[in-house]
Design a protein around this motif. Structure first.
Motif, PDB file in Angstrom:
ATOM      1  N   VAL A 124       1.049  -1.489  -0.090  1.00 50.91           N
ATOM      2  CA  VAL A 124       0.050   0.139   0.243  1.00 50.91           C
ATOM      3  C   VAL A 124       0.922   1.102  -0.049  1.00 50.91           C
ATOM      4  O   VAL A 124       1.689   1.324   0.993  1.00 50.91           O
ATOM      5  CB  VAL A 124      -0.940  -0.123   1.182  1.00 50.91           C
ATOM      6  CG1 VAL A 124      -1.752   1.227   1.244  1.00 50.91           C
ATOM      7  CG2 VAL A 124      -1.761  -1.378   1.314  1.00 50.91           C
ATOM      8  N   GLY A 125       0.766   2.138  -1.024  1.00 49.56           N
ATOM      9  CA  GLY A 125       1.501   3.280  -1.046  1.00 49.56           C
ATOM     10  C   GLY A 125       0.660   4.638  -0.768  1.00 49.56           C
ATOM     11  O   GLY A 125      -0.367   4.608  -1.194  1.00 49.56           O
ATOM     12  N   ASN A 126       1.665   5.731  -0.260  1.00 50.88           N
ATOM     13  CA  ASN A 126       0.949   6.899  -0.008  1.00 50.88           C
ATOM     14  C   ASN A 126       2.137   7.919  -0.797  1.00 50.88           C
ATOM     15  O   ASN A 126       3.272   7.600  -1.389  1.00 50.88           O
ATOM     16  CB  ASN A 126       0.411   7.131   1.009  1.00 50.88           C
ATOM     17  CG  ASN A 126       1.330   7.084   2.177  1.00 50.88           C
ATOM     18  OD1 ASN A 126       2.565   7.463   1.979  1.00 50.88           O
ATOM     19  ND2 ASN A 126       0.969   6.416   3.344  1.00 50.88           N
ATOM     20  N   ASP A 127       1.695   9.110  -0.431  1.00 46.35           N
ATOM     21  CA  ASP A 127       2.597  10.134  -0.691  1.00 46.35           C
ATOM     22  C   ASP A 127       4.086  10.203  -0.232  1.00 46.35           C
ATOM     23  O   ASP A 127       5.115  10.463  -0.634  1.00 46.35           O
ATOM     24  CB  ASP A 127       2.216  11.737  -0.545  1.00 46.35           C
ATOM     25  CG  ASP A 127       0.942  11.912  -1.450  1.00 46.35           C
ATOM     26  OD1 ASP A 127       0.744  11.331  -2.393  1.00 46.35           O
ATOM     27  OD2 ASP A 127       0.298  12.763  -0.865  1.00 46.35           O
ATOM     28  N   LYS A 128       4.055   9.406   0.882  1.00 44.40           N
ATOM     29  CA  LYS A 128       5.335   9.648   1.688  1.00 44.40           C
ATOM     30  C   LYS A 128       6.056   7.988   1.960  1.00 44.40           C
ATOM     31  O   LYS A 128       7.217   8.083   2.275  1.00 44.40           O
ATOM     32  CB  LYS A 128       5.268  10.140   3.236  1.00 44.40           C
ATOM     33  CG  LYS A 128       4.539  11.704   3.023  1.00 44.40           C
ATOM     34  CD  LYS A 128       4.394  12.140   4.568  1.00 44.40           C
ATOM     35  CE  LYS A 128       4.060  13.470   4.263  1.00 44.40           C
ATOM     36  NZ  LYS A 128       3.640  14.202   5.806  1.00 44.40           N
ATOM     37  N   LEU A 146       5.434   3.092   2.622  1.00 40.99           N
ATOM     38  CA  LEU A 146       4.649   2.320   1.878  1.00 40.99           C
ATOM     39  C   LEU A 146       4.611   1.300   3.128  1.00 40.99           C
ATOM     40  O   LEU A 146       5.521   1.247   4.203  1.00 40.99           O
ATOM     41  CB  LEU A 146       6.044   1.374   0.978  1.00 40.99           C
ATOM     42  CG  LEU A 146       5.647   0.174   0.761  1.00 40.99           C
ATOM     43  CD1 LEU A 146       4.707   0.110  -0.632  1.00 40.99           C
ATOM     44  CD2 LEU A 146       7.005  -0.819  -0.048  1.00 40.99           C
ATOM     45  N   LYS A 147       3.279   0.700   3.200  1.00 37.26           N
ATOM     46  CA  LYS A 147       3.032  -0.169   3.972  1.00 37.26           C
ATOM     47  C   LYS A 147       2.646  -1.639   3.349  1.00 37.26           C
ATOM     48  O   LYS A 147       2.331  -1.795   2.307  1.00 37.26           O
ATOM     49  CB  LYS A 147       1.613   0.302   4.864  1.00 37.26           C
ATOM     50  CG  LYS A 147       1.145  -0.552   5.768  1.00 37.26           C
ATOM     51  CD  LYS A 147      -0.288   0.196   6.353  1.00 37.26           C
ATOM     52  CE  LYS A 147      -0.963  -0.566   7.675  1.00 37.26           C
ATOM     53  NZ  LYS A 147      -1.974   0.070   8.104  1.00 37.26           N
ATOM     54  N   VAL A 148       2.926  -2.423   4.322  1.00 36.36           N
ATOM     55  CA  VAL A 148       2.830  -3.993   3.665  1.00 36.36           C
ATOM     56  C   VAL A 148       1.757  -4.718   4.558  1.00 36.36           C
ATOM     57  O   VAL A 148       1.765  -4.587   5.944  1.00 36.36           O
ATOM     58  CB  VAL A 148       3.996  -4.680   4.004  1.00 36.36           C
ATOM     59  CG1 VAL A 148       3.943  -6.214   3.410  1.00 36.36           C
ATOM     60  CG2 VAL A 148       5.343  -4.286   3.222  1.00 36.36           C
ATOM     61  N   LEU A 149       0.731  -5.209   3.965  1.00 36.21           N
ATOM     62  CA  LEU A 149      -0.243  -6.109   4.690  1.00 36.21           C
ATOM     63  C   LEU A 149      -0.101  -7.532   4.328  1.00 36.21           C
ATOM     64  O   LEU A 149       0.037  -7.742   3.016  1.00 36.21           O
ATOM     65  CB  LEU A 149      -1.737  -5.661   4.164  1.00 36.21           C
ATOM     66  CG  LEU A 149      -2.146  -4.201   4.513  1.00 36.21           C
ATOM     67  CD1 LEU A 149      -3.415  -4.041   3.693  1.00 36.21           C
ATOM     68  CD2 LEU A 149      -1.882  -3.749   5.798  1.00 36.21           C
ATOM     69  N   ARG A 150       0.163  -8.242   5.336  1.00 31.40           N
ATOM     70  CA  ARG A 150       0.263  -9.755   4.990  1.00 31.40           C
ATOM     71  C   ARG A 150      -0.919 -10.810   5.349  1.00 31.40           C
ATOM     72  O   ARG A 150      -1.616 -10.267   6.180  1.00 31.40           O
ATOM     73  CB  ARG A 150       1.453 -10.175   5.726  1.00 31.40           C
ATOM     74  CG  ARG A 150       2.963  -9.531   5.480  1.00 31.40           C
ATOM     75  CD  ARG A 150       4.042  -9.951   6.032  1.00 31.40           C
ATOM     76  NE  ARG A 150       5.388  -9.118   5.447  1.00 31.40           N
ATOM     77  CZ  ARG A 150       5.777  -9.601   4.489  1.00 31.40           C
ATOM     78  NH1 ARG A 150       5.445 -10.564   3.667  1.00 31.40           N
ATOM     79  NH2 ARG A 150       7.004  -8.788   4.114  1.00 31.40           N
ATOM     80  N   LYS A 151      -0.983 -11.786   4.630  1.00 29.10           N
ATOM     81  CA  LYS A 151      -1.894 -12.897   4.987  1.00 29.10           C
ATOM     82  C   LYS A 151      -1.965 -13.197   6.490  1.00 29.10           C
ATOM     83  O   LYS A 151      -0.725 -13.491   6.841  1.00 29.10           O
ATOM     84  CB  LYS A 151      -2.048 -13.896   4.207  1.00 29.10           C
ATOM     85  CG  LYS A 151      -3.182 -14.886   4.207  1.00 29.10           C
ATOM     86  CD  LYS A 151      -3.022 -16.316   3.164  1.00 29.10           C
ATOM     87  CE  LYS A 151      -3.698 -15.857   2.089  1.00 29.10           C
ATOM     88  NZ  LYS A 151      -3.978 -17.053   1.191  1.00 29.10           N
TER      89      LYS A 151
END
Length: 228
Positions: free
Chosen positions: A216-220, A222-227
């Protein structure tokens, strides 16, 4: 709307999983288009892979970037698949089909144990259906019947119209798309099965339990979502 830096950030993260000799599936959409562009750069630098596209659109983009194409007939098991999504919940269930490629996207996604989704932060929701309906691909002769059956269940159903052309959107498979808004989606798994039990429906845009991780990206950042 996601900016180009956000899309490039998640595309680079997904590209980190691609190794020499892999056969990968490549999805459809604006964020995936950014991934294809970067993938093409790496291929021209010497990365050796084969790609299975999920639509005519992605096939054209991959070919333009010089990425060698293959099919599920030749490679029915894929090392990984990179695709986008219209919504992602916190259990990594997805709504896809904004680009009308949902059937081939689901087929390709089912050919791997590593489905990587790349999105911007606006696509993350607490419950599926918050921002959009569920796309449903239907056989043309059955669209009005399917619409009637879904409306009897309390859904609002719209036949998707083409942009810049008269008449409905026609998928790569020659079918129509219904956009179906439900009052609430409490159990995506049950709804996915229920939709596909209606004669005339080819596939629906609920992707349940398929995604392995989501960038998941935004302006600043990165976030990671895992199963789970």
């Amino acid at each position: 709307m996601a900016n180009i830096e956000s899309k490039r950030r998640v595309a680079l993260a997904a590209l980190g999983h691609v190794k020499d000799g892999m056969v990968i599936g490549v999805g459809t959409g604006s964020t995936v288009s950014c991934f294809i562009e970067i993938l093409g750069e790496r291929v021209r630098e010497g990365l050796k892979i084969l790609a299975v596209p999920t639509s005519h659109q992605s096939a054209i983009l991959l070919a333009e970037q010089g990425v060698p194409l293959t099919t599920l007939t030749e490679h029915p098991s894929l090392d990984l698949v990179v695709d986008g999504a219209d919504e992602v919940d916190l259990d990594l269930n997805l709504i896809k089909g904004g680009g009308a490629a949902l059937t081939q996207e689901k087929i390709v996604a089912s050919a791997t144990e590593c489905l990587i989704i790349i999105v911007d932060s606006s696509k993350v929701v607490k419950r599926l259906g918050e921002t959009r309906g569920v796309p449903v691909e239907v056989i043309p002769m059955a669209w009005k019947l399917v619409k009637y059956k879904l409306e009897k269940k309390g859904a609002k159903v719209v036949l998707r119209e083409g942009m810049g052309k008269a008449g409905p959107v026609v998928t790569d498979n020659g079918n129509f798309i219904l956009d179906v808004n439900f009052p609430e989606i409490r159990n995506p798994d049950n709804l996915e099965r229920e939709l596909n039990s209606i004669p005339g429906i080819v596939e629906n845009g609920l992707f349940v339990g398929l995604a392995e991780l989501v960038y998941v990206g935004n302006d600043k950042d990165l976030k990671v979502l895992r199963k789970k």
